[in-house]
Design a protein around this motif. Structure first.
Motif, mmCIF file in Angstrom:
data_model
loop_
_atom_site.group_PDB
_atom_site.id
_atom_site.type_symbol
_atom_site.label_atom_id
_atom_site.label_comp_id
_atom_site.label_asym_id
_atom_site.label_seq_id
_atom_site.Cartn_x
_atom_site.Cartn_y
_atom_site.Cartn_z
ATOM 1 N N VAL A 78 0.965 -3.676 10.136
ATOM 2 C CA VAL A 78 0.063 -4.145 9.077
ATOM 3 C C VAL A 78 -0.748 -2.983 8.515
ATOM 4 C CG1 VAL A 78 -2.002 -5.547 8.666
ATOM 5 C CG2 VAL A 78 -0.057 -6.533 9.867
ATOM 6 N N LEU A 79 -1.270 -2.134 9.396
ATOM 7 C CA LEU A 79 -2.053 -0.986 8.923
ATOM 8 C C LEU A 79 -1.202 -0.032 8.094
ATOM 9 C CD1 LEU A 79 -4.238 -0.180 12.061
ATOM 10 C CD2 LEU A 79 -4.955 -1.249 9.916
ATOM 11 N N ASN A 81 1.461 -0.844 6.377
ATOM 12 C CA ASN A 81 1.783 -1.518 5.121
ATOM 13 C C ASN A 81 0.608 -1.457 4.152
ATOM 14 O OD1 ASN A 81 3.354 -3.069 3.330
ATOM 15 N ND2 ASN A 81 2.311 -4.920 3.986
ATOM 16 N N ARG A 82 -0.596 -1.573 4.655
ATOM 17 C CA ARG A 82 -1.768 -1.498 3.779
ATOM 18 C C ARG A 82 -1.982 -0.089 3.256
ATOM 19 N NH1 ARG A 82 -6.010 -5.266 7.052
ATOM 20 N NH2 ARG A 82 -5.070 -7.240 6.449
ATOM 21 N N ARG A 83 -1.595 0.918 4.041
ATOM 22 C CA ARG A 83 -1.754 2.306 3.626
ATOM 23 C C ARG A 83 -0.773 2.678 2.522
ATOM 24 N NH1 ARG A 83 0.685 7.019 5.118
ATOM 25 N NH2 ARG A 83 2.013 5.880 6.555
ATOM 26 N N ARG A 85 1.281 2.643 -0.848
ATOM 27 C CA ARG A 85 0.947 2.213 -2.202
ATOM 28 C C ARG A 85 2.058 1.393 -2.826
ATOM 29 N NH1 ARG A 85 -0.665 7.926 -4.666
ATOM 30 N NH2 ARG A 85 1.587 7.938 -4.624
ATOM 31 N N ARG A 87 4.729 -1.750 -2.898
ATOM 32 C CA ARG A 87 5.014 -3.101 -2.431
ATOM 33 C C ARG A 87 6.413 -3.436 -2.911
ATOM 34 N NH1 ARG A 87 1.370 -2.006 0.367
ATOM 35 N NH2 ARG A 87 -0.749 -2.716 0.157
#
Length: 173
Positions: A78-79, A81-83, A85, A87
């Motif tokens: 999750v971390l 994926n959030r980092r 840019r 999608r």
């Protein structure tokens, strides 16, 4: 048609209106080429998990350690994926990317099983340390090159690569 054409301005305009899909490919290749922190963190978690199994825990302890390992891997995913840019929609995953993921699972899992069998005659703690070290090393050595190789396949997928008969000369790269 009567206005003069500035080549440098035309190039800037082309870059500004460049196809967004190309930007996605650029980002996929950039993220595959750099930022190995997640790979090292995953390898460290794997090492801790495999080394911890040498402690000769009861069944409920192994289940608890396994649940913690899976939860920490989930948090790491999750971390990461959030980092990122980028999608990507699931259809952007190429067969090469999927094959690399499966091959990585087979290589890493096979290494864990094989080293477990090879060090079976040793004491539990040294055996698990050897197994953890070899498995984490194989994971790190496989993930970097394989990830870059698989990410390179994303750019080739598009309307032209899907079989429309157009050929890519590579002159635009």
């Amino acid at each position: 048609m009567g206005t003069p054409l500035d080549a440098e301005q035309a190039w800037r305009d082309l870059q500004r209106i460049r196809v967004p899909q190309e930007r996605v490919y650029d980002e996929v290749e950039r993220s595959a080429a750099g930022g190995s922190g997640t790979t090292w963190a995953t390898a460290a978690l794997m090492w801790l998990f495999l080394a911890g199994l040498g402690l000769d825990l009861p069944g409920w302890g192994v289940g608890l350690v396994l649940a913690a390992y899976v939860a920490l891997l989930g948090v790491l995913a999750v971390l990461d994926n959030r980092r990122s840019r980028v999608r990507l929609h699931h259809t952007r995953c190429t067969p090469r990317m999927f094959g690399t993921f499966v091959a990585g699972a087979v290589v890493t899992g096979g290494t864990v099983l094989l080293t477990g069998r090879l060090v079976d005659s040793l004491e539990p703690m040294p055996a698990s340390l050897i197994q953890a070290t070899v498995s984490a090393t194989v994971f790190v050595l496989f993930v970097g090159p394989a990830g870059r190789w698989a990410a390179g396949s994303a750019r080739g997928r598009g309307p032209q690569a899907a079989g429309t008969g157009a050929t890519d000369t590579g002159a635009d790269r």
